[in-house]
Design a protein around this motif. Structure first.
Motif, PDB file in Angstrom:
ATOM      1  N   LEU A 224       1.597  -0.807  -0.061  1.00 31.94           N
ATOM      2  CA  LEU A 224       0.013  -0.086  -0.035  1.00 31.94           C
ATOM      3  C   LEU A 224       1.268   1.271  -0.157  1.00 31.94           C
ATOM      4  N   ALA A 225       1.703   1.271   0.784  1.00 31.04           N
ATOM      5  CA  ALA A 225       3.067   2.355   0.957  1.00 31.04           C
ATOM      6  C   ALA A 225       3.545   2.216  -0.486  1.00 31.04           C
ATOM      7  N   ARG A 226       3.781   1.784  -1.146  1.00 31.68           N
ATOM      8  CA  ARG A 226       4.850   1.196  -2.284  1.00 31.68           C
ATOM      9  C   ARG A 226       3.489   1.922  -3.320  1.00 31.68           C
ATOM     10  N   ALA A 227       2.313   1.560  -3.579  1.00 27.06           N
ATOM     11  CA  ALA A 227       0.960   2.450  -4.483  1.00 27.06           C
ATOM     12  C   ALA A 227       0.766   3.526  -4.065  1.00 27.06           C
ATOM     13  N   LEU A 228       0.831   4.175  -3.591  1.00 26.04           N
ATOM     14  CA  LEU A 228       0.239   5.508  -2.653  1.00 26.04           C
ATOM     15  C   LEU A 228       1.573   6.318  -2.907  1.00 26.04           C
ATOM     16  N   ASP A 229       2.703   6.227  -2.510  1.00 25.42           N
ATOM     17  CA  ASP A 229       3.942   6.519  -2.745  1.00 25.42           C
ATOM     18  C   ASP A 229       4.255   7.207  -4.644  1.00 25.42           C
ATOM     19  N   ALA A 230       3.823   5.848  -4.907  1.00 26.68           N
ATOM     20  CA  ALA A 230       3.645   6.165  -6.677  1.00 26.68           C
ATOM     21  C   ALA A 230       2.946   6.766  -7.341  1.00 26.68           C
ATOM     22  N   ARG A 231       1.399   7.028  -6.667  1.00 23.77           N
ATOM     23  CA  ARG A 231       0.303   8.373  -7.267  1.00 23.77           C
ATOM     24  C   ARG A 231       0.079   9.640  -6.314  1.00 23.77           C
ATOM     25  N   GLY A 232       1.316   9.745  -5.407  1.00 22.94           N
ATOM     26  CA  GLY A 232       1.258  10.176  -4.416  1.00 22.94           C
ATOM     27  C   GLY A 232      -0.080  10.733  -3.365  1.00 22.94           C
ATOM     28  N   ALA A 234      -4.500   9.137  -4.115  1.00 24.07           N
ATOM     29  CA  ALA A 234      -5.147   7.927  -4.882  1.00 24.07           C
ATOM     30  C   ALA A 234      -6.056   7.356  -3.589  1.00 24.07           C
ATOM     31  N   THR A 235      -6.987   7.099  -4.546  1.00 25.23           N
ATOM     32  CA  THR A 235      -8.210   6.498  -3.564  1.00 25.23           C
ATOM     33  C   THR A 235      -7.870   4.723  -3.851  1.00 25.23           C
ATOM     34  N   LEU A 236      -8.528   4.397  -2.490  1.00 28.24           N
ATOM     35  CA  LEU A 236      -8.861   3.027  -2.052  1.00 28.24           C
ATOM     36  C   LEU A 236      -8.565   1.764  -2.929  1.00 28.24           C
ATOM     37  N   ASP A 237      -9.677   2.549  -3.854  1.00 31.37           N
ATOM     38  CA  ASP A 237      -9.761   2.226  -5.260  1.00 31.37           C
ATOM     39  C   ASP A 237      -8.763   2.069  -6.311  1.00 31.37           C
ATOM     40  N   ASP A 238      -8.375   2.632  -6.507  1.00 30.14           N
ATOM     41  CA  ASP A 238      -7.047   3.174  -7.287  1.00 30.14           C
ATOM     42  C   ASP A 238      -6.453   2.169  -6.822  1.00 30.14           C
ATOM     43  N   VAL A 239      -5.630   2.276  -5.573  1.00 31.13           N
ATOM     44  CA  VAL A 239      -5.247   0.875  -5.178  1.00 31.13           C
ATOM     45  C   VAL A 239      -5.250  -0.005  -4.903  1.00 31.13           C
ATOM     46  N   LEU A 240      -6.235  -0.795  -4.751  1.00 33.94           N
ATOM     47  CA  LEU A 240      -6.843  -1.880  -4.002  1.00 33.94           C
ATOM     48  C   LEU A 240      -6.802  -2.999  -5.384  1.00 33.94           C
ATOM     49  N   PRO A 241      -6.710  -2.728  -7.162  1.00 31.44           N
ATOM     50  CA  PRO A 241      -6.054  -4.541  -7.546  1.00 31.44           C
ATOM     51  C   PRO A 241      -4.124  -3.889  -7.740  1.00 31.44           C
ATOM     52  N   ASP A 242      -3.884  -2.860  -6.937  1.00 27.82           N
ATOM     53  CA  ASP A 242      -2.368  -3.380  -7.276  1.00 27.82           C
ATOM     54  C   ASP A 242      -1.530  -4.071  -5.869  1.00 27.82           C
ATOM     55  N   VAL A 243      -2.899  -3.460  -4.428  1.00 34.78           N
ATOM     56  CA  VAL A 243      -2.122  -3.949  -3.422  1.00 34.78           C
ATOM     57  C   VAL A 243      -2.498  -5.674  -2.940  1.00 34.78           C
ATOM     58  N   TYR A 244      -3.393  -6.014  -3.574  1.00 39.44           N
ATOM     59  CA  TYR A 244      -4.229  -7.035  -3.257  1.00 39.44           C
ATOM     60  C   TYR A 244      -4.247  -7.936  -4.941  1.00 39.44           C
ATOM     61  N   ASP A 245      -3.045  -7.702  -5.482  1.00 39.28           N
ATOM     62  CA  ASP A 245      -3.292  -8.334  -6.952  1.00 39.28           C
ATOM     63  C   ASP A 245      -2.856 -10.185  -7.094  1.00 39.28           C
ATOM     64  N   ASP A 246      -2.612 -10.509  -5.503  1.00 42.35           N
ATOM     65  CA  ASP A 246      -2.678 -11.932  -5.509  1.00 42.35           C
ATOM     66  C   ASP A 246      -3.508 -12.424  -5.045  1.00 42.35           C
ATOM     67  N   VAL A 247      -4.582 -11.702  -4.291  1.00 42.77           N
ATOM     68  CA  VAL A 247      -5.933 -12.795  -4.814  1.00 42.77           C
ATOM     69  C   VAL A 247      -7.031 -12.099  -5.121  1.00 42.77           C
ATOM     70  N   PRO A 248      -7.788 -13.299  -5.620  1.00 42.34           N
ATOM     71  CA  PRO A 248      -8.764 -13.540  -6.487  1.00 42.34           C
ATOM     72  C   PRO A 248      -9.630 -12.152  -5.900  1.00 42.34           C
ATOM     73  N   LYS A 249     -10.478 -12.063  -7.291  1.00 39.39           N
ATOM     74  CA  LYS A 249     -10.766 -10.463  -7.849  1.00 39.39           C
ATOM     75  C   LYS A 249     -12.658 -10.796  -6.988  1.00 39.39           C
ATOM     76  N   PHE A 250     -13.066 -11.977  -6.766  1.00 46.69           N
ATOM     77  CA  PHE A 250     -14.501 -11.760  -6.316  1.00 46.69           C
ATOM     78  C   PHE A 250     -14.451 -11.510  -4.571  1.00 46.69           C
ATOM     79  N   MET A 251     -12.832 -11.937  -4.119  1.00 49.63           N
ATOM     80  CA  MET A 251     -12.753 -11.498  -2.819  1.00 49.63           C
ATOM     81  C   MET A 251     -12.384 -10.839  -2.148  1.00 49.63           C
ATOM     82  N   HIS A 252     -11.890  -9.371  -3.626  1.00 45.78           N
ATOM     83  CA  HIS A 252     -11.229  -8.075  -3.360  1.00 45.78           C
ATOM     84  C   HIS A 252     -12.584  -7.051  -2.374  1.00 45.78           C
TER      85      HIS A 252
END
Length: 284
Positions: A224-232, A234-252
Motif C-alpha cells: 500500500l505504501a508503495r502504491a500511494l508513493d507512486a501515485r502521490g 489515490a483512492t482506495l479503489d485506485d490502489v486495491l488491484p495493486d495491493v491485492y494483486d495476489d487475491v482473487p478478484k471475487f474477494m476484493h
C-alpha cells in the motif's frame, strides 16, 4: 487422542477430540470467510466450558451438548460476530450456564442476540472441568475480541484473531489494523505451543505462525505504501488491484475492508493523510 490427524483441515460437522480434554465441533456454516465452518470447542472432562457456540443450529448445538455430557459450566464467546456467538442463547436456555464475553460494539456487524452475563477481563482466569483458561484481550478484528489460553497445554483458542489457511478481515471503524498487530505482539509473549483457531485446522509452532501473519500484514502495508508513493494521491479503489494483486478478484470486496484498515493505520502513524476519499503519502 483420536485416530485422525488433528492438524488436518476438519470437515463441516466433524466432531473430533483434538487434545487432552479438548473437543472440536465444526458448525454447519461453511463459506469463503469461515472455511469449513466455525469451530466450537468443548474444554474439560466434567462440567466443561464451551468456547464459541457458533451459529444457532439445533443439530450442531445438540452435538456440542452431547460432547459436553449434557452439562456445561460456562459458555465463552471470543467475540460477538454472528458466526461465533448466536448459539450461546440456545445453550444457556438448555443448561443454565452463564455466558462470558466483552460487550459488543455498535457497528452493525454484531450478533443481535449476544448478551453476556459476565465480562472477560484481560488476564482473568476461568476454571471449569478441571481446566484453567486465561483471557487475553486482543482487539483488532473486533474491539471486544478475546483469545483464551489453556494454560496446562499452551494451547491458545484464537477465535478470529488467527485462522488457518487465510488472514482475517479487519473492518473499521471497530476493527483496527494498528491494534490487531499490537495484539499479535502481545500474544507472542505468551507461553504458546499451538493455536486452536475459530476456523480451520489446529496450527502447531504457534510463535512461528504469529510471526508469519505479522510479516504478511506488514508486507501488505508495504505494498500500500508503495502504491500511494507512486501515485502521490489515490483512492482506495485506485490502489486495491495493486495491493491485492495476489487475491482473487471475487474477494476484493472483502479485501477492501482490510485495505481501509491498513490506510487508517498509516494515517494514525503520520505516514499518510486522508483528503476526502483520497490518501496522500507523506512518509520519506
Amino acid at each position: 487422542m483420536a485416530d485422525f490427524d488433528p492438524w488436518a483441515l476438519p470437515a463441516t460437522g466433524a466432531v473430533q477430540q483434538v487434545g487432552a480434554a479438548v473437543w472440536r465441533i465444526v458448525a454447519p456454516n461453511p463459506s469463503p470467510l469461515t472455511g469449513p465452518g466455525t469451530n466450537t470447542y468443548v474444554v474439560g472432562n466434567e462440567r466443561p466450558i464451551v468456547i464459541d457456540p457458533g451459529c444457532d443450529d439445533a443439530a450442531h448445538l445438540e452435538r456440542v451438548l452431547d460432547v459436553a455430557g449434557g452439562v456445561v459450566s460456562r459458555i465463552v464467546c471470543t467475540h460477538s460476530h454472528p458466526d461465533h456467538s448466536p448459539g450461546a442463547r440456545w445453550l444457556k436456555e438448555r443448561t443454565g450456564a452463564p455466558m462470558h464475553g466483552l460487550p459488543a460494539p455498535d457497528d452493525g456487524h454484531q450478533d443481535p442476540s449476544y448478551a453476556p452475563d459476565a465480562g472477560l477481563g484481560h488476564g482473568e482466569r476461568i476454571e471449569a472441568g478441571g481446566e484453567v483458561l486465561r483471557a487475553v484481550h486482543t482487539p483488532g478484528h473486533a474491539s471486544n475480541h478475546v483469545c483464551l489460553l489453556l494454560e496446562r497445554a499452551g494451547l491458545l483458542f484464537t477465535g478470529d484473531h488467527l485462522m488457518s489457511g487465510s488472514t482475517v478481515i479487519i473492518i473499521p471503524p471497530d476493527g483496527s489494523m494498528r491494534l490487531y498487530l499490537a495484539s499479535l505482539g502481545r500474544l507472542r509473549e505468551l507461553p504458546l505451543v499451538a493455536l486452536a483457531p475459530g476456523h480451520g485446522a489446529l496450527m502447531p509452532r504457534a510463535i512461528a505462525e504469529i510471526d508469519r501473519v505479522t510479516a504478511h500484514r506488514l508486507a501488505r502495508e508495504a505494498k500500500l505504501a508503495r502504491a500511494l508513493d507512486a501515485r502521490g494521491v489515490a483512492t482506495l479503489d485506485d490502489v486495491l488491484p495493486d495491493v491485492y494483486d495476489d487475491v482473487p478478484k471475487f474477494m476484493h470486496g472483502y479485501a477492501r475492508h482490510s485495505l481501509l484498515a491498513h490506510a487508517m493505520k498509516l494515517v494514525e502513524e503520520g505516514r499518510a493523510v486522508r483528503e476526502g476519499e483520497c490518501y496522500r503519502w507523506m512518509d520519506g
